[in-house]
Write a protein that holds these residues in place. Structure first.
Motif, PDB file in Angstrom:
ATOM      1  N   GLU A 137      -6.086  14.107  13.470  1.00  0.00           N
ATOM      2  CA  GLU A 137      -7.274  13.373  13.878  1.00  0.00           C
ATOM      3  C   GLU A 137      -7.283  11.960  13.304  1.00  0.00           C
ATOM      4  N   LEU A 138      -6.742  11.790  12.109  1.00  0.00           N
ATOM      5  CA  LEU A 138      -6.654  10.453  11.527  1.00  0.00           C
ATOM      6  C   LEU A 138      -5.815   9.527  12.406  1.00  0.00           C
ATOM      7  N   MET A 139      -4.842  10.106  13.092  1.00  0.00           N
ATOM      8  CA  MET A 139      -3.931   9.306  13.921  1.00  0.00           C
ATOM      9  C   MET A 139      -4.378   9.207  15.375  1.00  0.00           C
ATOM     10  N   ALA A 140      -5.446   9.894  15.743  1.00  0.00           N
ATOM     11  CA  ALA A 140      -5.752  10.098  17.160  1.00  0.00           C
ATOM     12  C   ALA A 140      -6.379   8.907  17.863  1.00  0.00           C
ATOM     13  N   HIS A 141      -7.047   8.020  17.132  1.00  0.00           N
ATOM     14  CA  HIS A 141      -7.812   6.956  17.783  1.00  0.00           C
ATOM     15  C   HIS A 141      -7.522   5.601  17.141  1.00  0.00           C
ATOM     16  N   PRO A 142      -7.658   4.517  17.889  1.00  0.00           N
ATOM     17  CA  PRO A 142      -7.500   3.180  17.298  1.00  0.00           C
ATOM     18  C   PRO A 142      -8.524   2.972  16.180  1.00  0.00           C
ATOM     19  N   VAL A 143      -8.107   2.269  15.123  1.00  0.00           N
ATOM     20  CA  VAL A 143      -8.977   2.036  13.967  1.00  0.00           C
ATOM     21  C   VAL A 143      -8.862   0.573  13.534  1.00  0.00           C
ATOM     22  N   THR A 144      -9.822   0.135  12.740  1.00  0.00           N
ATOM     23  CA  THR A 144      -9.776  -1.225  12.206  1.00  0.00           C
ATOM     24  C   THR A 144      -8.953  -1.295  10.933  1.00  0.00           C
ATOM     25  N   ARG A 145      -8.836  -0.168  10.234  1.00  0.00           N
ATOM     26  CA  ARG A 145      -8.153  -0.185   8.945  1.00  0.00           C
ATOM     27  C   ARG A 145      -7.732   1.213   8.544  1.00  0.00           C
ATOM     28  N   VAL A 146      -6.602   1.290   7.842  1.00  0.00           N
ATOM     29  CA  VAL A 146      -6.150   2.524   7.204  1.00  0.00           C
ATOM     30  C   VAL A 146      -6.018   2.237   5.707  1.00  0.00           C
ATOM     31  N   THR A 147      -6.496   3.161   4.890  1.00  0.00           N
ATOM     32  CA  THR A 147      -6.360   3.030   3.442  1.00  0.00           C
ATOM     33  C   THR A 147      -5.528   4.179   2.911  1.00  0.00           C
ATOM     34  N   ILE A 148      -4.532   3.851   2.093  1.00  0.00           N
ATOM     35  CA  ILE A 148      -3.686   4.839   1.428  1.00  0.00           C
ATOM     36  C   ILE A 148      -3.968   4.732  -0.070  1.00  0.00           C
ATOM     37  N   ARG A 149      -4.201   5.858  -0.718  1.00  0.00           N
ATOM     38  CA  ARG A 149      -4.583   5.854  -2.137  1.00  0.00           C
ATOM     39  C   ARG A 149      -3.874   6.972  -2.876  1.00  0.00           C
ATOM     40  N   ASP A 150      -3.242   6.655  -3.992  1.00  0.00           N
ATOM     41  CA  ASP A 150      -2.603   7.658  -4.844  1.00  0.00           C
ATOM     42  C   ASP A 150      -3.195   7.545  -6.245  1.00  0.00           C
ATOM     43  N   PRO A 151      -4.144   8.406  -6.608  1.00  0.00           N
ATOM     44  CA  PRO A 151      -4.785   8.302  -7.922  1.00  0.00           C
ATOM     45  C   PRO A 151      -3.819   8.415  -9.090  1.00  0.00           C
ATOM     46  N   GLU A 152      -2.638   8.977  -8.842  1.00  0.00           N
ATOM     47  CA  GLU A 152      -1.658   9.137  -9.919  1.00  0.00           C
ATOM     48  C   GLU A 152      -0.638   8.003  -9.955  1.00  0.00           C
ATOM     49  N   GLY A 153      -0.680   7.102  -8.968  1.00  0.00           N
ATOM     50  CA  GLY A 153       0.317   6.045  -8.882  1.00  0.00           C
ATOM     51  C   GLY A 153      -0.180   4.728  -9.452  1.00  0.00           C
ATOM     52  N   THR A 154       0.635   3.675  -9.240  1.00  0.00           N
ATOM     53  CA  THR A 154       0.294   2.336  -9.714  1.00  0.00           C
ATOM     54  C   THR A 154       0.435   1.351  -8.558  1.00  0.00           C
ATOM     55  N   ASP A 155      -0.102   0.151  -8.758  1.00  0.00           N
ATOM     56  CA  ASP A 155       0.056  -0.861  -7.717  1.00  0.00           C
ATOM     57  C   ASP A 155       1.521  -1.245  -7.554  1.00  0.00           C
ATOM     58  N   GLU A 156       2.283  -1.210  -8.662  1.00  0.00           N
ATOM     59  CA  GLU A 156       3.715  -1.508  -8.567  1.00  0.00           C
ATOM     60  C   GLU A 156       4.433  -0.486  -7.695  1.00  0.00           C
ATOM     61  N   ASP A 157       4.047   0.790  -7.796  1.00  0.00           N
ATOM     62  CA  ASP A 157       4.637   1.832  -6.955  1.00  0.00           C
ATOM     63  C   ASP A 157       4.397   1.521  -5.478  1.00  0.00           C
ATOM     64  N   PHE A 158       3.168   1.133  -5.151  1.00  0.00           N
ATOM     65  CA  PHE A 158       2.838   0.878  -3.754  1.00  0.00           C
ATOM     66  C   PHE A 158       3.502  -0.393  -3.240  1.00  0.00           C
ATOM     67  N   LEU A 159       3.590  -1.409  -4.076  1.00  0.00           N
ATOM     68  CA  LEU A 159       4.284  -2.634  -3.662  1.00  0.00           C
ATOM     69  C   LEU A 159       5.745  -2.334  -3.344  1.00  0.00           C
ATOM     70  N   ALA A 160       6.387  -1.576  -4.227  1.00  0.00           N
ATOM     71  CA  ALA A 160       7.791  -1.243  -4.020  1.00  0.00           C
ATOM     72  C   ALA A 160       7.968  -0.368  -2.789  1.00  0.00           C
ATOM     73  N   GLY A 161       7.087   0.627  -2.619  1.00  0.00           N
ATOM     74  CA  GLY A 161       7.204   1.523  -1.474  1.00  0.00           C
ATOM     75  C   GLY A 161       6.960   0.819  -0.162  1.00  0.00           C
TER      76      GLY A 161
END
Length: 264
Positions: free
Chosen positions: A141-165
């Motif tokens: 359902e998250l993928m089913a319709h056009p959206v204005t924004r998607v947010t990905i969040r990993d409470p156990e990760g860091t901003d460096e992890d997300f930048l690299a990924g």
């Protein structure tokens, strides 16, 4: 008074502190600038539902506001039933980005914005991180319709992890900004706070040299470069400070106040 400027303000970490509190010296400084005739425009990564209380606290009832990192532009008018209308909402198909992101960050939480309502999420986010009452739905359902924004969040990760990924997988046809932690906002290609604010500037007829922007995070980079005067908060990462024309004090020291007083 001085010639009216377009004054573009990020919310979190700039206008309000990291606990979401609006301090009285900041509120008073924003009101003074607005009462002097300047066009104060909030430009935020927040959803519409999270932006409205700040507009209300600041007494900003007319003009414009930019939400969802530029994907949504509001026109404020107290005569409207809700006090605003959605002037523009730029959407995209989230499915391609979500598929590659799920492969790269399999344990991360996912949210897609429902304009004026809140978010649909893959699982509950940490308390207080999303506006409204998030609604848990299936990944399909998250993928089913056009959206204005998607947010990905990993409470156990860091901003460096997300930048690299994010750099490792490449994200095509979208824009993305890594936030203060392991938080990744994805918007349609060509969408940014700067792009939305340029449209606002043209609507208001403000000359480019009369633009001021203040922010503290990576999603403010384009906005700070776009403005004739871009100011980074003292709590901003170094790359944001480097992109700015000036750096003011930390949000906890009411750094925005000094910037706004300079317009007097």
């Amino acid at each position: 008074m001085t010639t009216p400027h377009l004054v573009c303000l990020d919310i979190d970490g700039t206008t309000v502190d990291h606990d979401g509190h609006l301090h009285e010296p900041v509120r008073a400084a924003v009101r003074a600038v607005a009462d002097a005739g300047h066009h104060v425009t909030l430009a935020t990564g927040r959803a519409v539902i999270g932006t409205l209380p700040v507009l209300d606290a600041l007494g900003l009832t007319t003009g414009y506001a930019v939400c969802a990192n530029g994907a949504i532009t509001l026109r404020l008018d107290p005569a409207l039933p809700d006090g605003y209308e959605v002037l523009e909402a730029v959407t995209f198909d989230p499915a391609p980005a979500l598929r590659v992101l799920r492969a790269e960050f399999p344990t991360a939480l996912v949210a897609v914005e429902e304009i004026g309502v809140g978010f649909k999420v893959s699982a509950p986010f940490p308390e207080g991180e999303l506006d409204g009452t998030p609604r848990v739905v299936s990944f399909e359902e998250l993928m089913a319709h056009p959206v204005t924004r998607v947010t990905i969040r990993d409470p156990e990760g860091t901003d460096e992890d997300f930048l690299a990924g994010a750099e490792r997988i490449g994200l095509h046809g979208v824009e993305y900004a890594v936030g203060w932690s392991a938080w990744l906002d994805i918007t349609p290609e060509g969408v940014s706070k700067a792009a939305a604010l340029e449209t606002v500037r043209r609507r208001l007829g403000v000359e480019p040299r009369l633009t001021l922007a203040v922010g503290d995070q990576r999603n403010d980079l384009e906005m700070l470069r776009w403005a004739a005067r871009g100011v980074a908060m003292g709590n901003a990462p170094d790359e944001v400070k480097d992109a700015a024309d000036d750096v003011t004090c930390h949000v906890d020291e009411h750094g925005l106040v000094d910037v706004l007083r300079s317009l007097a």
